[in-house]
Every structure is written in C-alpha cells, then in structure tokens.
Design an enzyme around this catalytic site. Structure first.
Site, PDB file in Angstrom:
ATOM      1  N   ASP A  29       0.873  -1.211  -0.003  1.00  0.00           N
ATOM      2  CA  ASP A  29       0.008  -0.094   0.012  1.00  0.00           C
ATOM      3  C   ASP A  29       0.815   1.400  -0.154  1.00  0.00           C
ATOM      4  O   ASP A  29       2.049   1.282   0.630  1.00  0.00           O
ATOM      5  CB  ASP A  29      -0.834   0.062   1.248  1.00  0.00           C
ATOM      6  N   ASN A  77     -10.763  -2.400  -5.675  1.00  0.00           N
ATOM      7  CA  ASN A  77     -10.184  -1.520  -6.287  1.00  0.00           C
ATOM      8  C   ASN A  77     -10.749  -1.227  -7.543  1.00  0.00           C
ATOM      9  O   ASN A  77     -10.343  -0.025  -8.402  1.00  0.00           O
ATOM     10  CB  ASN A  77      -8.575  -1.944  -6.642  1.00  0.00           C
TER      11      ASN A  77
HETATM   12  C1  IPE Z   1      -5.273  -2.614  -0.404  1.00  0.00           C
HETATM   13  O1  IPE Z   1      -5.034  -1.392  -0.573  1.00  0.00           O
HETATM   14  C2  IPE Z   1      -5.391  -3.526  -1.421  1.00  0.00           C
HETATM   15  C3  IPE Z   1      -3.954  -3.475  -2.361  1.00  0.00           C
HETATM   16  C4  IPE Z   1      -2.722  -3.238  -1.755  1.00  0.00           C
HETATM   17  C5  IPE Z   1      -4.147  -4.336  -3.565  1.00  0.00           C
HETATM   18  P1  IPE Z   1      -6.117  -0.317  -0.667  1.00  0.00           P
HETATM   19  O2  IPE Z   1      -5.380   0.980  -0.655  1.00  0.00           O
HETATM   20  O3  IPE Z   1      -7.184  -0.619  -1.596  1.00  0.00           O
HETATM   21  O4  IPE Z   1      -6.895  -0.152   0.660  1.00  0.00           O
HETATM   22  P2  IPE Z   1      -7.762   0.549   1.529  1.00  0.00           P
HETATM   23  O5  IPE Z   1      -8.618   1.383   0.688  1.00  0.00           O
HETATM   24  O6  IPE Z   1      -6.798   1.877   2.087  1.00  0.00           O
HETATM   25  O7  IPE Z   1      -8.463  -0.201   2.690  1.00  0.00           O
HETATM   26  C1  IPE Z   2      -1.507   0.261  -3.572  1.00  0.00           C
HETATM   27  O1  IPE Z   2      -1.149   1.492  -3.414  1.00  0.00           O
HETATM   28  C2  IPE Z   2      -1.733  -0.414  -4.841  1.00  0.00           C
HETATM   29  C3  IPE Z   2      -2.933  -0.836  -5.024  1.00  0.00           C
HETATM   30  C4  IPE Z   2      -4.143  -0.813  -4.480  1.00  0.00           C
HETATM   31  C5  IPE Z   2      -3.201  -1.497  -6.456  1.00  0.00           C
HETATM   32  P1  IPE Z   2      -2.415   2.576  -3.428  1.00  0.00           P
HETATM   33  O2  IPE Z   2      -2.725   2.997  -4.938  1.00  0.00           O
HETATM   34  O3  IPE Z   2      -3.772   2.099  -2.572  1.00  0.00           O
HETATM   35  O4  IPE Z   2      -1.739   3.982  -2.700  1.00  0.00           O
HETATM   36  P2  IPE Z   2      -2.299   4.819  -1.887  1.00  0.00           P
HETATM   37  O5  IPE Z   2      -2.991   3.962  -0.801  1.00  0.00           O
HETATM   38  O6  IPE Z   2      -3.538   5.387  -2.518  1.00  0.00           O
HETATM   39  O7  IPE Z   2      -1.340   5.683  -1.415  1.00  0.00           O
HETATM   40 MG    MG Z   3      -4.022   2.306  -0.558  1.00  0.00          MG
END
Ligand code: IPE
Ligand code: IPE
Ligand code: MG
Length: 252
Positions: A29, A77
């Site tokens: 994340d 997502n």
């Molecule tokens: C979790 O991260 C999913 C992945 C890393 C693929 P998210 O960014 O989607 O999770 P939330 O929204 O902060 O819970």
């Molecule tokens: C995790 O990074 C990757 C995926 C969920 C695909 P994020 O895209 O959630 O990054 P933040 O949390 O918005 O910084």
């Molecule tokens: Mg995230």
C-alpha cells in the site's frame, strides 16, 4: 550474450534460519501517496511498486523463505478511476510478460489467486502462460492476489461445498476447517506466518480473511515504493521477537 549470474544476498547473521516465517504476505500500500508526494500521477507509484516487489521476491528467495503472497488488486479496487484501473491491468500484463524468463531462471513458481475470470482476457492469457510455465519450478511459491477479496473467496468456497452437500457427496458434519481450507484459492499453501502492510494503515482491507487467523502483523509507515531490503530485515527481526502463542500460554 550471457546474463550475469544473479548475486545472492546471504541471510543476515542476526536472523535465525529455523525461525524465519515460511510464508510472508504483503499488502503493498501507498503507491498513490508516494507519487502524489512527488507531484507525479498515481500510476508512477504503481510502476515504482513493481520494482519493490521484484526486489522483495528475490530477497525472500535468497533467504530461504518458502512462499510470498502479494496483494496486487482487490475486488474493491474496481471502484478507482477508470484510467488507473486500466493502467494497472496493462502493467500486470506487461510485467508478467517481461519477467517470465527471469522467474524461470530463478526457479520461481508463480500463481494468481482471486476472481481471475473477470480480468481482461489478454491478462488472463499471460496469467495462464506464466502459471503453466512455472508449474514445476521448485523454488519460492509466489502468489499474486489479483481481483482478490477475502469475502468473495469464502463465499465461492461455501457455494462449492453447498453444491457437494446438495448432490449428497458430503454431509454437513464433514465440513471442518481442513475441508473448508481446501476450497479456498490457497488450498495448497500453508497460512501466512507474517503479514506486512506498508503506508501505516491498520487494516486488513479484505485480504486473506481466513488464512490470516494467526499471522503476526507488521505495519510500517513506509510507502510501498520505498520499502527496502533493510526494512524487510527489520520486519523479520520483529517477527522473530514475537511470542506466537496460538491461544495457549507460554512455557515458563
Ligand atoms: C489494499 O489497499 C489493496 C491492495 C494493496 C491491492 P487499498 O489501498 O485498496 O486499501 P484501503 O482502501 O486503504 O483499505
Ligand atoms: C496500493 O497503493 C496499490 C493498489 C491498491 C493497486 P495505493 O494505490 O492504494 O496507494 P495509496 O494508498 O492511494 O497511497
Ligand atoms: Mg491504498
């Protein structure tokens, strides 16, 4: 031209081989925030995140960790802007195509878990190709959770088991933890011992809800693209300092 043999990094002396996690799971994340902090579009963070994952896979393999599972795309997502979702799907496909030779050379066995049938067909094709090509590799088990949701996984297991009961192949009393686990995507993997989440969020976000029952959790503020070998080393040190009681009491 022959490729340089990959330099293996030895296990640091302060880590005990017999107390390493067998299976590490990681919620990658913070890609978006990493990019935004630099005034870049979010997708640049995802691109950088791929390099972090490649390094971590190599490091786990070098240090003798048997399995790595990475959360790449959740069932939630899809709710992101269309361009970001499209970029991610294309990125997964491109990386898979580019990395297959190296995964073969390093004996990696890759598998994907999640509702894969909803992914773009061309990505499904690359996934099938990579899984088939690496099926007999005896090195690290590398699992990528893509269009994965823990609740969705549990529900598909329930449906499959219910259908068996309906056909009279199974009695309700036959359903135990073992049988249930065998209907999950991770049927042939042991449960993760260590869950790492980057970027400071203290939540599971629908990842491996069943399998993480007794995983040790390590959360770091570091954003995924900045997650280094040193930080992974620190996570393993923390893991080795944990007292895994599994509901029992420690011997005095
Ligand atoms: C979790 O991260 C999913 C992945 C890393 C693929 P998210 O960014 O989607 O999770 P939330 O929204 O902060 O819970
Ligand atoms: C995790 O990074 C990757 C995926 C969920 C695909 P994020 O895209 O959630 O990054 P933040 O949390 O918005 O910084
Ligand atoms: Mg995230």
């Amino acid at each position: 031209m022959t490729a340089e043999p990959a330099v293996q990094s030895p296990l640091p002396a302060d880590l005990h081989r017999d107390r390493l996690p067998h299976h590490v799971a990681v919620i990658m994340d913070g890609n978006g925030r990493w990019a935004q902090q630099r005034g870049l579009p979010r997708i640049m963070g995802h691109r950088r995140g791929v390099d972090t994952l490649k390094r971590l896979l190599r490091q786990c393999s070098d240090w003798g960790i048997g399995a790595l599972t990475a959360y790449a795309f959740s069932t939630e997502n899809w709710g992101r802007p269309l361009e970001e979702v499209g970029f991610l799907m294309t990125l997964f496909e491109r990386v898979l195509r580019q990395e297959l030779t190296e995964m073969m050379a390093e004996n990696v066995r890759i598998q994907f878990v999640g509702n894969l049938s909803a992914l773009p067909e061309s990505l499904q094709g690359e996934i099938d190709r990579a899984m088939a090509a690496t099926r007999h590799n005896a090195g690290i088990r590398f699992t990528v959770a893509t269009n994965y949701g823990g609740r969705q996984e549990i529900l598909q297991a329930c449906r499959a088991i219910a259908a068996q009961v309906q056909r009279g192949e199974l009695q309700p009393d036959d359903i135990d933890e073992n049988l249930f686990g065998r209907h999950l995507y991770t049927a042939d993997l042991r449960d993760p011992d260590l869950l790492i989440r980057t970027s400071g969020e203290m939540r599971i976000s629908n990842f491996l809800l069943w399998q993480l029952a007794y995983a040790e959790i390590y959360v770091t503020q570091t954003l995924w693209p900045d997650f280094t070998a040193l930080e992974f080393h620190q996570a393993l040190q923390a893991y080795q300092g944990r007292d895994r009681r599994f509901g029992k009491v420690s011997p005095q």
